[in-house]
Design a protein around this motif. Sequence first.
Motif, PDB file in Angstrom:
ATOM      1  N   ARG A  92      -7.474   8.053 -10.695  1.00  0.00           N
ATOM      2  CA  ARG A  92      -6.493   7.663  -9.684  1.00  0.00           C
ATOM      3  C   ARG A  92      -6.976   8.053  -8.287  1.00  0.00           C
ATOM      4  O   ARG A  92      -7.704   9.041  -8.113  1.00  0.00           O
ATOM      5  CB  ARG A  92      -5.136   8.312  -9.960  1.00  0.00           C
ATOM      6  CG  ARG A  92      -4.500   7.869 -11.256  1.00  0.00           C
ATOM      7  CD  ARG A  92      -3.073   8.373 -11.351  1.00  0.00           C
ATOM      8  NE  ARG A  92      -2.144   7.496 -10.648  1.00  0.00           N
ATOM      9  CZ  ARG A  92      -0.861   7.793 -10.435  1.00  0.00           C
ATOM     10  NH1 ARG A  92      -0.384   8.967 -10.829  1.00  0.00           N
ATOM     11  NH2 ARG A  92      -0.070   6.946  -9.818  1.00  0.00           N
TER      12      ARG A  92
ATOM     13  N   ILE B 276      -5.656   8.277  -4.078  1.00  0.00           N
ATOM     14  CA  ILE B 276      -4.552   8.277  -3.122  1.00  0.00           C
ATOM     15  C   ILE B 276      -5.103   8.271  -1.707  1.00  0.00           C
ATOM     16  O   ILE B 276      -6.129   8.895  -1.414  1.00  0.00           O
ATOM     17  CB  ILE B 276      -3.636   9.510  -3.341  1.00  0.00           C
ATOM     18  CG1 ILE B 276      -2.416   9.450  -2.415  1.00  0.00           C
ATOM     19  CG2 ILE B 276      -4.397  10.811  -3.138  1.00  0.00           C
ATOM     20  CD1 ILE B 276      -1.394  10.550  -2.679  1.00  0.00           C
TER      21      ILE B 276
ATOM     22  N   GLU C 191       6.552   4.704  -5.321  1.00  0.00           N
ATOM     23  CA  GLU C 191       5.865   5.658  -4.451  1.00  0.00           C
ATOM     24  C   GLU C 191       6.855   6.402  -3.557  1.00  0.00           C
ATOM     25  O   GLU C 191       6.681   7.600  -3.278  1.00  0.00           O
ATOM     26  CB  GLU C 191       4.812   4.932  -3.615  1.00  0.00           C
ATOM     27  CG  GLU C 191       3.557   4.534  -4.382  1.00  0.00           C
ATOM     28  CD  GLU C 191       3.792   3.422  -5.382  1.00  0.00           C
ATOM     29  OE1 GLU C 191       2.994   3.313  -6.339  1.00  0.00           O
ATOM     30  OE2 GLU C 191       4.766   2.651  -5.223  1.00  0.00           O
TER      31      GLU C 191
ATOM     32  N   LEU D 181       8.559   9.070  -5.662  1.00  0.00           N
ATOM     33  CA  LEU D 181       7.684  10.227  -5.839  1.00  0.00           C
ATOM     34  C   LEU D 181       7.698  11.105  -4.588  1.00  0.00           C
ATOM     35  O   LEU D 181       7.819  12.339  -4.678  1.00  0.00           O
ATOM     36  CB  LEU D 181       6.253   9.770  -6.134  1.00  0.00           C
ATOM     37  CG  LEU D 181       5.195  10.889  -6.151  1.00  0.00           C
ATOM     38  CD1 LEU D 181       5.488  11.896  -7.261  1.00  0.00           C
ATOM     39  CD2 LEU D 181       3.792  10.308  -6.294  1.00  0.00           C
TER      40      LEU D 181
ATOM     41  N   TYR E 260       0.466  13.472  -7.365  1.00  0.00           N
ATOM     42  CA  TYR E 260      -0.083  12.134  -7.644  1.00  0.00           C
ATOM     43  C   TYR E 260      -1.342  12.206  -8.502  1.00  0.00           C
ATOM     44  O   TYR E 260      -1.610  11.301  -9.289  1.00  0.00           O
ATOM     45  CB  TYR E 260      -0.377  11.390  -6.335  1.00  0.00           C
ATOM     46  CG  TYR E 260      -0.600   9.908  -6.528  1.00  0.00           C
ATOM     47  CD1 TYR E 260       0.473   9.042  -6.608  1.00  0.00           C
ATOM     48  CD2 TYR E 260      -1.876   9.395  -6.640  1.00  0.00           C
ATOM     49  CE1 TYR E 260       0.280   7.679  -6.787  1.00  0.00           C
ATOM     50  CE2 TYR E 260      -2.092   8.028  -6.827  1.00  0.00           C
ATOM     51  CZ  TYR E 260      -0.997   7.181  -6.912  1.00  0.00           C
ATOM     52  OH  TYR E 260      -1.197   5.836  -7.104  1.00  0.00           O
TER      53      TYR E 260
END
Length: 396
Positions: free
Chosen positions: A74, A76, A311, A314, A392
């Motif tokens: 992942r 970010i 998002e 979160l 995340y």
Amino acid sequence: MLLPDLSSVSDLQPLADDMRKLRYALHCCPELAFEEVQTAEIVASRLKEYGYSVETGIAGTGVVGTLRLGSGERRIGIRADMDALPIDELNTFSHKSLRPGRMHACGHDGHTAMLLGAARHLAQRQCFDGTVHLIFQPAEERGYDSGAKRMVEQGLFTRFPCDAVFAMHNHPGAPAGTFMFRKGNFMAAGDRVFVKIVGKGGHAARPHLANDPIVAAGSIVMALQTVVSRNVDPAQSAVVTIGKIAGGSAPNVIPGEVELSLSVRSFDSNVRRMLKERITRLVHAQADSYGLHAIVDYVEGYPMVTNSDAETELAIAVAKELVGADRVTEQMAPLMGSEDFAYMLQERPGAFLRIGNGPTDGGNTLHSATYDFNDENLVVGSAFWARLVERYLPIQ
């Protein structure tokens, strides 16, 4: 394996003095859109010192720092804007601008310092699994052909792939250290219109021999007030503001032309198209009715800031964990201001959020000559970014 706790405000407190000194250094030396050379050098130097892989020169003065840990796939992205505004600072504190006609009147010095603080903490702690791209963007204040737009066009997310992107802006009028969010459309699209009314100049005592563009401009100003009130559904939001009228040089001279500058804000793509059509037709029709010629340059600016649900949820959860639910607004009212982070959100899911900057007493409002970012936000803002990354990109 016992996993470490997520980053907290107290974890970032040891960096407070350094972040404050950094912000003061940035505030003293403000740079306008696409001129952020010194700021970019400071950012790149810091990121390299912390152990990030650094790329510079993106959209001219943009900087991206990348840190990869573990085997997580992942990725970010977090953006901070770096540019200042063409304003003469009226503050008298020791870190006031040293450059006449330029100042950090929107708090971008604080945004940059917060993200660099988080960058240092993340590199020291190394408690995430995946890739972090820290995006330091030029020219947010430009209003058109902005830094975010250029970075996206130059392949930002191809070179630095992100599964989600986030950005934060300070918000005067809300208590310092509080967080505000909104799922869906958050900030308005912002367009600019430049109008020139061309007539025939002459002597003020012989108006019949001229064709006065000032009279027509006055009529256009009044007619434009009906665009929103009589063309936009009252359940929708839009603003048309005439911010500038320029024409003439002496009281006894009828000028040959007059210029008007407009700001147009909207939250709906259909409303945005209608405003463009209606304003353009109205200006031409009013000018024609006076026997004058109108030239309309309609410049489409930033699109709407639209936050994705997952998002944003979160980010809300992270803020609640960090400062408590009572200091978090989950769905604040939409804002009529515009923000070029919208271009990044068009390419990737993500969230734009606000952090309270304290009272607006004494002219402490955005784009004011007496504005200053609230240093109380440095630690809590950096802690938010660090905790968001760890949430995340969790260690498994």
